[in-house]
Design an enzyme around this catalytic site. Structure first.
Site, PDB file in Angstrom:
ATOM      1  N   ASN A 260      -6.456 -16.648 -40.642  1.00  0.00           N
ATOM      2  CA  ASN A 260      -6.231 -15.226 -40.914  1.00  0.00           C
ATOM      3  C   ASN A 260      -5.003 -14.665 -40.202  1.00  0.00           C
ATOM      4  OD1 ASN A 260      -7.119 -15.154 -38.289  1.00  0.00           O
ATOM      5  ND2 ASN A 260      -8.530 -13.432 -38.584  1.00  0.00           N
TER       6      ASN A 260
ATOM      7  N   LYS B 278      32.781   5.932 -38.598  1.00  0.00           N
ATOM      8  CA  LYS B 278      31.863   5.619 -39.682  1.00  0.00           C
ATOM      9  C   LYS B 278      30.809   6.708 -39.798  1.00  0.00           C
ATOM     10  CE  LYS B 278      28.558   2.808 -37.028  1.00  0.00           C
ATOM     11  NZ  LYS B 278      27.977   1.466 -36.834  1.00  0.00           N
TER      12      LYS B 278
END
Length: 326
Positions: free
Chosen positions: A45, A202
């Site tokens: 699991n 930027k």
């Protein structure tokens, strides 16, 4: 038994998760020892099981774990190993996370956001860590998130020494990809003989991950070799966009130098075709064969981490490795 014993009869042991065993083995090799044998596996699991193959009682334990994708699996494994060390009566536990997980989430940009980098520090502390060691944190303020000593190692000496060997330092400009890393660029410039600085302006939409647009360069780059620096390369969009801007505005050559090669999604293709003469990174994260390309150079960070571990174990000075910078 594995480990190193100093003159005061203190014992140091090195342990590693499964994310980047090659780096851990290289660190152990630099220190002249071996990793503690560890049995680790996943249940069906997804639960992780860990058990160390020999006693760590009374030892100074250094737990090495990198955090490539899937980052949450390797983080959980590291936390489980921390808990195991604490319950096995290690005297002290130092987390060695060359690439600090969730480092980019170090502040809130908008309301109702987490500060995940702080959460990681809290998880480390709760699980049993006494000390934290990492390389080139995204921002220095992360050092203050951990309630204990933090050794902030810097890859600048390693990267800059390599760059010096392949460029003419008299014709180099150090370029920061944004204004936030200008201080780091200054340290680079100092190591490259007082090279001039430039930075790329930027813009970023904070609602869209992994996306920024490089617009123009501030500084003298005409006809020069530009060393474009950053702490990490994830999808490569920002850094390769900056390469194009530098080329368009007259740079003769561009060398990209970054510490952490995250290399997600289209990063490898972008880097290989962006026009950079060379991309230089370290192995704080694994760089598998499918992520390599012709102009990529990967430098080993193991000697630096090994020296820092030795200094911590012998109660020396980690800061002395960087001429007082941290």
């Amino acid at each position: 038994m594995t480990g190193i014993t100093n003159t005061g009869s203190n014992r140091m042991v090195l342990l590693s998760g499964r994310a980047h065993p090659e780096l851990a083995e290289n660190i152990a090799g630099e220190l002249g020892t071996e990793l503690v044998p560890t049995d680790a596996y996943d249940f069906a699991n997804g639960e992780t099981y860990v058990r160390f193959g020999e006693s760590v009682r009374g030892a100074d334990a250094f737990l090495i774990q990198s955090h490539p994708a899937p980052i949450n699996q390797w983080l959980m494994e590291q936390l489980i190993m921390l808990d195991s060390l604490k319950r096995a009566s290690a005297k002290s536990i130092t987390v060695v996370s060359p690439f600090y997980p969730y480092a980019r989430q170090d502040k809130k940009h908008r309301g109702r956001e987490p500060i995940s980098a702080r959460l990681i520090a809290d998880l480390y502390k709760t699980a049993g860590a006494d000390r934290l060691m990492s390389v080139d944190l995204h921002t220095a303020q992360i050092q203050g998130f951990f309630d204990g000593p933090v050794d902030h190692l810097m890859a600048i000496p390693l990267l800059s020494n390599y760059v010096r060997s392949v460029v003419d330092v008299d014709n180099v400009t150090v370029v920061s990809p944004d204004t936030g890393r200008v201080r780091v660029a200054e340290q680079w410039a100092e190591r490259l003989g007082g090279a001039p600085l430039a930075f790329v302006h930027k813009t970023r939409d904070i609602t869209v991950p992994n996306q920024a647009v490089s617009k123009e360069v501030v500084g003298n780059i005409q006809g020069r070799t530009c060393v474009l620096i950053d702490d990490m390369i994830d999808t490569g969009g920002t850094i390769t966009g900056a390469v194009q801007v530098l080329k368009d505005q007259g740079a003769k050559n561009v060398i990209i130098a970054a510490t952490h090669a995250v290399f997600s999604g289209p990063a490898v293709e972008r880097l290989a075709t962006c026009g950079a003469d060379q991309v230089v990174v370290t192995d704080t994260l694994p760089v598998p064969e499918e992520h390599t390309f012709e102009n990529l150079e990967v430098l080993s960070i193991a000697p630096l981490i090994a020296r820092a571990i030795q200094e911590v174990f012998e109660d020396g000075s980690v800061t002395s490795l960087f001429n007082g910078h941290s």
